[in-house]
Design a protein around this motif. Sequence first.
Motif, PDB file in Angstrom:
ATOM      1  N   ILE A 134      43.818  31.727  48.056  1.00  0.00           N
ATOM      2  CA  ILE A 134      44.158  33.136  47.837  1.00  0.00           C
ATOM      3  C   ILE A 134      44.880  33.287  46.503  1.00  0.00           C
ATOM      4  O   ILE A 134      45.577  32.385  46.046  1.00  0.00           O
ATOM      5  N   PHE A 135      44.667  34.457  45.903  1.00  0.00           N
ATOM      6  CA  PHE A 135      45.234  34.740  44.582  1.00  0.00           C
ATOM      7  C   PHE A 135      45.735  36.180  44.532  1.00  0.00           C
ATOM      8  O   PHE A 135      45.229  37.059  45.238  1.00  0.00           O
ATOM      9  N   ASP A 136      46.678  36.404  43.662  1.00  0.00           N
ATOM     10  CA  ASP A 136      47.086  37.771  43.322  1.00  0.00           C
ATOM     11  C   ASP A 136      45.848  38.508  42.811  1.00  0.00           C
ATOM     12  O   ASP A 136      45.039  37.956  42.059  1.00  0.00           O
ATOM     13  N   VAL A 137      45.690  39.759  43.215  1.00  0.00           N
ATOM     14  CA  VAL A 137      44.486  40.499  42.836  1.00  0.00           C
ATOM     15  C   VAL A 137      44.367  40.687  41.328  1.00  0.00           C
ATOM     16  O   VAL A 137      43.280  41.016  40.830  1.00  0.00           O
ATOM     17  N   GLU A 138      45.454  40.465  40.594  1.00  0.00           N
ATOM     18  CA  GLU A 138      45.360  40.573  39.134  1.00  0.00           C
ATOM     19  C   GLU A 138      44.314  39.607  38.581  1.00  0.00           C
ATOM     20  O   GLU A 138      43.665  39.891  37.572  1.00  0.00           O
ATOM     21  N   LEU A 139      44.155  38.455  39.240  1.00  0.00           N
ATOM     22  CA  LEU A 139      43.128  37.499  38.810  1.00  0.00           C
ATOM     23  C   LEU A 139      41.755  38.150  38.873  1.00  0.00           C
ATOM     24  O   LEU A 139      40.949  38.035  37.934  1.00  0.00           O
ATOM     25  N   PHE A 140      41.492  38.845  39.973  1.00  0.00           N
ATOM     26  CA  PHE A 140      40.166  39.424  40.179  1.00  0.00           C
ATOM     27  C   PHE A 140      39.969  40.709  39.376  1.00  0.00           C
ATOM     28  O   PHE A 140      38.837  41.122  39.145  1.00  0.00           O
ATOM     29  N   LYS A 141      41.062  41.314  38.958  1.00  0.00           N
ATOM     30  CA  LYS A 141      40.936  42.444  38.032  1.00  0.00           C
ATOM     31  C   LYS A 141      40.532  41.928  36.661  1.00  0.00           C
ATOM     32  O   LYS A 141      39.704  42.520  35.971  1.00  0.00           O
ATOM     33  N   THR A 142      41.118  40.800  36.257  1.00  0.00           N
ATOM     34  CA  THR A 142      40.753  40.200  34.972  1.00  0.00           C
ATOM     35  C   THR A 142      39.307  39.727  34.990  1.00  0.00           C
ATOM     36  O   THR A 142      38.568  39.909  34.012  1.00  0.00           O
ATOM     37  N   SER A 143      38.882  39.125  36.105  1.00  0.00           N
ATOM     38  CA  SER A 143      37.525  38.556  36.179  1.00  0.00           C
ATOM     39  C   SER A 143      36.453  39.614  36.350  1.00  0.00           C
ATOM     40  O   SER A 143      35.269  39.345  36.147  1.00  0.00           O
ATOM     41  N   GLY A 144      36.845  40.816  36.759  1.00  0.00           N
ATOM     42  CA  GLY A 144      35.865  41.877  36.994  1.00  0.00           C
ATOM     43  C   GLY A 144      35.427  41.987  38.439  1.00  0.00           C
ATOM     44  O   GLY A 144      34.713  42.918  38.808  1.00  0.00           O
ATOM     45  N   HIS A 145      35.866  41.051  39.288  1.00  0.00           N
ATOM     46  CA  HIS A 145      35.461  41.112  40.685  1.00  0.00           C
ATOM     47  C   HIS A 145      36.052  42.333  41.392  1.00  0.00           C
ATOM     48  O   HIS A 145      35.402  42.933  42.251  1.00  0.00           O
TER      49      HIS A 145
END
Length: 652
Positions: free
Chosen positions: A303-314
């Motif tokens: 699991i990751f902070d959603v900021e990771l997935f905002k950066t990745s575009g997911h």
Amino acid sequence: MSNVNIILPDNSVKSFDHEPTTLEVANSIGARLAKDTLGAKINGSSEVIDYRLPLKDGTKLSIVTTKSPEAVEVVRHSAAHLMAQAVQEIWPEVKVTIGPVVENGFYYDFDSPFNFTEEHFEKIEKKMEEIQKKDLPLVREQWPINRAIETFQSMGERFKVELIQDLALRGETTVGIYHQGSWFDLCRGPHVQSTGQIKAFKLMSVAGAYWKGDQANQMLQRVYATAFQDKKELEEYLKNIEEAKKRDHRKLGKELGMFMFHPWAPGSPFFTGRGTVVYNELLKYMRDMYFKYGYNEVITPQIFDVELFKTSGHYANYKENMYFTKVDERDFSSKPMNCPSHCLLFGSTKHSYRDLPYRMADFGRLHRYEVSGALSGLTRVRTFCQDDAHIFCTVDQLQQEIKGFVELLNEVYQKLGMSEYHVFLSTRPEKRMGSDEVWDKAEGALAKALELLKIPFTVNPGDGAFYGPKLDIMFVDALKRPWQLGTIQCDFNLPMSFDLKYTGEDNHEHHPVMLHRAVLGSLERFIGVYLEHTAGHLPVWMAPTQVTILNVTDRVNEFCEKVEKHLRSNGIRVEFDRRSEKLNFKIREAQLMKSPYMIIVGDKEAEAGTVSIRLSDGTLHNNISWENACEMIIKNRNNRELKASVEASAQA
């Protein structure tokens, strides 16, 4: 009108004083071709159009005939009309809606005052045969929208009226109408020349379906059917359906005691000890391949902070497929893919061009939300593991890395007996990140690789990942069914989003290219597909039980235990069935559990120090020294052979 020139596949030209139809062009070439014409493809498009439509000057024409691969789709489209006509001739009160071609057949949605049953199917098929034998010509007319609405309104066909009104809202002024005898239907085609060309058909099943797929609309009855160009093809298809039922991985998984599901964890398989053996053997094999092909295996968080997935575009492009939670008042998500975490790993240290390509593999567990209606055994789940890897490389290394992926994939697929597959180039989807310039570069790189490797491929427009185009590997199984398993995706976008850098030979910083790739794909999905492909007869190295020892009498138990101990000490998964049952019963039990090797021992064998070996294909090999038998089995396992076998020289 000046000459209208039509260009044929051999670049020859046919000239007309008007805009000809495909059938006219076919007639100008020969009567036989005209008789077999079913449609056309124009100007390089893969779409099949009706042979009745006029062709413009300069059209590049490819005629679709009864021998073309696309012919069956045209036949099925026309068979849908044939079925609808049959239904309405028997029951005029039934109203028709739509009847498209789908994979392996077609369906038609009906508004019927009664429920269709198998008994109704027999009547419909009989009526379809009557209409087919009449060899009714299919005649196309182009009607003004108003005429079409008035006509279908007068017939009480309100669904057709709604469809035509929708077309009018989109700016259409006319619609296509196809007649066969006194019956007609709204359609754009393409269709066969006459009902006599619909040679073989079969009604398959019925299900409920909402009008336009909206639960707020009326429930209709969807009758599924199929059609082929001859009865032999239909019979083979029906035979394959029955075989597919026997091979269904959900059925095999239960019979072989490999996996289960529970309502408290929907879409999340439980692998038993036996199933876990298969799972781990696949992981072990892929790890061996990774060592050979220069991959580094890594482990990343779940699991990751959603900021990771905002950066990745997911977050922007894939949010509806993700699971979210809160930790310490922060929004977190379980990872649906490994690529963002691999970007973090790559970006955690400095890299030189000498470090590239860097191949990073990860067997981490992934979670993706799938709607409950889409879940299907192991082939569509919510939690899974991929043989996932990402390659960070320079632009100049792209072609070599794609070639390396193809070599790895071919080696793995050959080892697993998966020799037939097709490649699709999936291009930019509507919902995506990055500029068109970047997408042009990525799509061009994949197309160039396929051309250099001389691999035939089909373009699959709009089906790429949101971050890059991809090559999808469609494996064709023993029943000729396609399954998407492996993939390689060319991504210029994520390295830029994460500002990943390497120092080039020029001492300047550059963004690497990222290749996302999988060979087996989801292990869960692969196991489901592979069980069906092999009908549960797994290679010896992968089988949960590799050897079953069967005694004829208790007097030979000591000898059997010696063989068992030797095999077990060499890492062979062996079971000794010492039950006081008849030999044929125990053989049958071992066959049901798909045991590749059965070692049979009676008094004579124990006294002579030999065994008989029965393979899963039913062949029996006698008088083999027990040492030779063990050596052969161990060798088969070590070499990861596809089939259990006995060397001819081993028999006395």
